[in-house]
Enzyme design. Structure first.
Site, PDB file in Angstrom:
ATOM      1  N   LYS A 237      -1.800   5.335   8.494  1.00  0.00           N
ATOM      2  CA  LYS A 237      -0.974   5.328   7.281  1.00  0.00           C
ATOM      3  C   LYS A 237      -1.846   5.580   6.051  1.00  0.00           C
ATOM      4  O   LYS A 237      -1.525   6.415   5.205  1.00  0.00           O
ATOM      5  CB  LYS A 237      -0.263   3.976   7.147  1.00  0.00           C
ATOM      6  CG  LYS A 237       0.491   3.827   5.842  1.00  0.00           C
ATOM      7  CD  LYS A 237       1.009   2.426   5.573  1.00  0.00           C
ATOM      8  CE  LYS A 237       1.497   2.334   4.136  1.00  0.00           C
ATOM      9  NZ  LYS A 237       2.042   1.051   3.757  1.00  0.00           N
TER      10      LYS A 237
ATOM     11  N   LYS B  41      -7.824   1.717  -2.922  1.00  0.00           N
ATOM     12  CA  LYS B  41      -7.509   1.322  -1.540  1.00  0.00           C
ATOM     13  C   LYS B  41      -7.631   2.524  -0.587  1.00  0.00           C
ATOM     14  O   LYS B  41      -8.255   2.427   0.471  1.00  0.00           O
ATOM     15  CB  LYS B  41      -6.085   0.741  -1.518  1.00  0.00           C
ATOM     16  CG  LYS B  41      -5.473   0.561  -0.165  1.00  0.00           C
ATOM     17  CD  LYS B  41      -5.676  -0.817   0.383  1.00  0.00           C
ATOM     18  CE  LYS B  41      -5.128  -0.888   1.797  1.00  0.00           C
ATOM     19  NZ  LYS B  41      -5.544  -2.055   2.509  1.00  0.00           N
TER      20      LYS B  41
ATOM     21  N   THR C 294       0.877  -1.184   0.000  1.00  0.00           N
ATOM     22  CA  THR C 294       0.000   0.000   0.000  1.00  0.00           C
ATOM     23  C   THR C 294       0.906   1.223   0.000  1.00  0.00           C
ATOM     24  O   THR C 294       1.617   1.474   0.979  1.00  0.00           O
ATOM     25  CB  THR C 294      -0.888   0.022   1.258  1.00  0.00           C
ATOM     26  OG1 THR C 294      -1.683  -1.149   1.273  1.00  0.00           O
ATOM     27  CG2 THR C 294      -1.799   1.244   1.251  1.00  0.00           C
TER      28      THR C 294
HETATM   29  P1  NAD Z   1       5.947  -5.927   7.289  1.00  0.00           P
HETATM   30  O1  NAD Z   1       6.717  -4.821   7.880  1.00  0.00           O
HETATM   31  O2  NAD Z   1       5.590  -7.111   8.114  1.00  0.00           O
HETATM   32  O3  NAD Z   1       6.727  -6.487   5.981  1.00  0.00           O
HETATM   33  C1  NAD Z   1       7.486  -5.695   5.113  1.00  0.00           C
HETATM   34  C2  NAD Z   1       8.761  -6.459   4.830  1.00  0.00           C
HETATM   35  O4  NAD Z   1       9.521  -5.749   3.848  1.00  0.00           O
HETATM   36  C3  NAD Z   1       9.664  -6.611   6.072  1.00  0.00           C
HETATM   37  O5  NAD Z   1       9.873  -7.992   6.314  1.00  0.00           O
HETATM   38  C4  NAD Z   1      10.943  -5.882   5.681  1.00  0.00           C
HETATM   39  O6  NAD Z   1      12.120  -6.500   6.188  1.00  0.00           O
HETATM   40  C5  NAD Z   1      10.889  -5.958   4.165  1.00  0.00           C
HETATM   41  N1  NAD Z   1      11.701  -4.948   3.497  1.00  0.00           N
HETATM   42  C6  NAD Z   1      11.747  -3.610   3.707  1.00  0.00           C
HETATM   43  N2  NAD Z   1      12.634  -3.027   2.869  1.00  0.00           N
HETATM   44  C7  NAD Z   1      13.158  -4.032   2.116  1.00  0.00           C
HETATM   45  C8  NAD Z   1      14.128  -4.074   1.066  1.00  0.00           C
HETATM   46  N3  NAD Z   1      14.753  -2.971   0.653  1.00  0.00           N
HETATM   47  N4  NAD Z   1      14.422  -5.265   0.522  1.00  0.00           N
HETATM   48  C9  NAD Z   1      13.802  -6.398   0.951  1.00  0.00           C
HETATM   49  N5  NAD Z   1      12.893  -6.426   1.938  1.00  0.00           N
HETATM   50  C10 NAD Z   1      12.564  -5.251   2.508  1.00  0.00           C
HETATM   51  O7  NAD Z   1       4.612  -5.260   6.668  1.00  0.00           O
HETATM   52  P2  NAD Z   1       3.281  -6.006   6.202  1.00  0.00           P
HETATM   53  O8  NAD Z   1       2.284  -5.976   7.309  1.00  0.00           O
HETATM   54  O9  NAD Z   1       3.637  -7.283   5.549  1.00  0.00           O
HETATM   55  O10 NAD Z   1       2.733  -4.953   5.128  1.00  0.00           O
HETATM   56  C11 NAD Z   1       3.285  -4.852   3.843  1.00  0.00           C
HETATM   57  C12 NAD Z   1       2.432  -3.907   3.023  1.00  0.00           C
HETATM   58  O11 NAD Z   1       1.093  -4.398   2.979  1.00  0.00           O
HETATM   59  C13 NAD Z   1       2.347  -2.486   3.587  1.00  0.00           C
HETATM   60  O12 NAD Z   1       2.361  -1.564   2.541  1.00  0.00           O
HETATM   61  C14 NAD Z   1       1.003  -2.488   4.306  1.00  0.00           C
HETATM   62  O13 NAD Z   1       0.435  -1.192   4.400  1.00  0.00           O
HETATM   63  C15 NAD Z   1       0.194  -3.386   3.418  1.00  0.00           C
HETATM   64  N6  NAD Z   1      -0.951  -4.036   4.085  1.00  0.00           N
HETATM   65  C16 NAD Z   1      -0.783  -4.637   5.284  1.00  0.00           C
HETATM   66  C17 NAD Z   1      -1.872  -5.247   5.900  1.00  0.00           C
HETATM   67  C18 NAD Z   1      -1.727  -5.922   7.245  1.00  0.00           C
HETATM   68  O14 NAD Z   1      -2.757  -6.240   7.859  1.00  0.00           O
HETATM   69  N7  NAD Z   1      -0.511  -6.179   7.730  1.00  0.00           N
HETATM   70  C19 NAD Z   1      -3.130  -5.240   5.274  1.00  0.00           C
HETATM   71  C20 NAD Z   1      -3.264  -4.659   4.014  1.00  0.00           C
HETATM   72  C21 NAD Z   1      -2.152  -4.049   3.433  1.00  0.00           C
END
Ligand code: NAD
Length: 296
Positions: free
Chosen positions: A246, A171, A96
């Site tokens: 966010k 979204k 997102t």
């Molecule tokens: P998270 O922080 O658990 O996962 C993100 C991952 O990206 C981490 O493991 C981090 O180490 C990795 N990362 C960051 N920079 C990196 C790079 N340069 N190279 C490789 N890996 C890298 O977050 P999440 O909850 O999985 O959310 C991910 C996305 O999904 C976000 O944009 C969030 O807004 C969206 N989202 C999350 C949810 C939820 O309920 N968690 C729901 C809908 C949407």
């Protein structure tokens, strides 16, 4: 079956990659976190040491990263996806992020000979694990059709919203409605309490009257009327307030850059900011009712 490069194996990306593997695809994945790479191995994927190694042989690349700056860096930065994936690779970003970053990266991808879609999700970690996510997709119709079978391995509802960036637009517009409506419903319950109107009575009346909405009937912010709502388990998320904040901030950025007037969206963003700063970042977003009650 396809060879898939997956970057960002966190709370959402980890189970999404696992579902692609369950569907028979070969997934090579990279995350900055060693623990996340280890989990990929446990579910039958191949951990990579960097972005380039994850994507250079891929037919399809999926990314699930925190925010726009990460997506820009991972795609267009040195040693990034556009430098290392083969021309013709299909790129799917499910993070997102802000609409401007989504469009800028898709434009850079097209110049490198790769079709890219923005495909943010709703459904949370539960939906990612169960493979029941909703995908809102922006991009060319042809890229959408190519992506469809991969999105179906991770989700249940797949919607083509329009051109590049419109998945992110869908979204943030949806979540702006949700943030505003949750505050509206919460304010109504707080006012009802002050006026001596029983919460269940307000629910019974409004849920069948013109105040009816999802925040009231499915996710009611006070305990009792909807037993499955987070209010009944001390506001454990669910959907954490910091995630709502966010998305509301992204909506405000988009409103400013496009010139749209969103005064209630701005106010919702301010209120969720106050709520998070008061130590509630990890509380379910419906817990804002307690904050409003405390202010009255
Ligand atoms: P998270 O922080 O658990 O996962 C993100 C991952 O990206 C981490 O493991 C981090 O180490 C990795 N990362 C960051 N920079 C990196 C790079 N340069 N190279 C490789 N890996 C890298 O977050 P999440 O909850 O999985 O959310 C991910 C996305 O999904 C976000 O944009 C969030 O807004 C969206 N989202 C999350 C949810 C939820 O309920 N968690 C729901 C809908 C949407």
């Amino acid at each position: 079956m396809a060879s898939i490069g997956f970057v960002g194996l966190g709370n959402m990306g980890g189970p999404m990659a696992a579902n692609l593997i369950s569907a028979g695809h070969a997934v090579t994945g990279f995350d900055l976190s060693q623990a996340a790479r280890d989990r990929l191995k446990e579910v039958g994927g191949t951990p990579a040491d960097n972005v380039a190694e994850a994507v250079y042989r891929a037919d399809v690349v999926v990314t699930m990263l925190p925010a726009g700056k990460h997506v820009r860096a991972v795609y267009t930065g040195p040693d990034g996806i556009l430098e290392n994936a083969r021309p013709g690779t299909l790129l799917i970003d499910s993070s997102t992020i802000d609409v401007d970053s989504a469009r800028a990266v898709a434009h850079a991808a097209a110049e490198a000979g790769m079709a890219m879609i923005d495909a943010p999700v709703s459904g949370g970690v539960g939906g990612a694990t169960a493979g029941t996510l909703t995908f809102m997709v922006g991009g060319e119709a042809e890229a959408f059709e190519r992506a469809r079978p991969f999105l179906q391995a991770m989700g249940k509802t797949i919607v083509h919203a329009g051109g590049s960036g419109t998945g992110q637009a869908a979204k943030i517009c949806n979540n702006m409605i949700l943030g505003i409506s949750m505050i509206a419903v919460s304010e109504a319950f707080v006012l009802a309490e002050r006026l001596g109107l029983d919460a269940q009575k307000l629910f019974d009346i409004s849920s069948t009257a013109s105040g009816q909405c999802w925040s009231l009937t499915t996710y009611c912010p006070v305990p009792g009327p909807v037993p499955s709502s987070p209010a009944n388990r001390d506001y454990q998320p669910g959907f954490a307030a910091q995630m709502m904040l966010k998305d509301l901030k992204l909506a405000q950025e988009a409103a400013q850059s496009s010139g749209a007037s969103t005064p209630l969206g701005a106010q919702a963003s301010t209120l969720y900011n106050l709520f998070c700063n008061a130590g509630n970042a990890d509380v379910d977003f419906s817990g804002i009712v307690r904050f409003l009650r405390g202010q009255s």
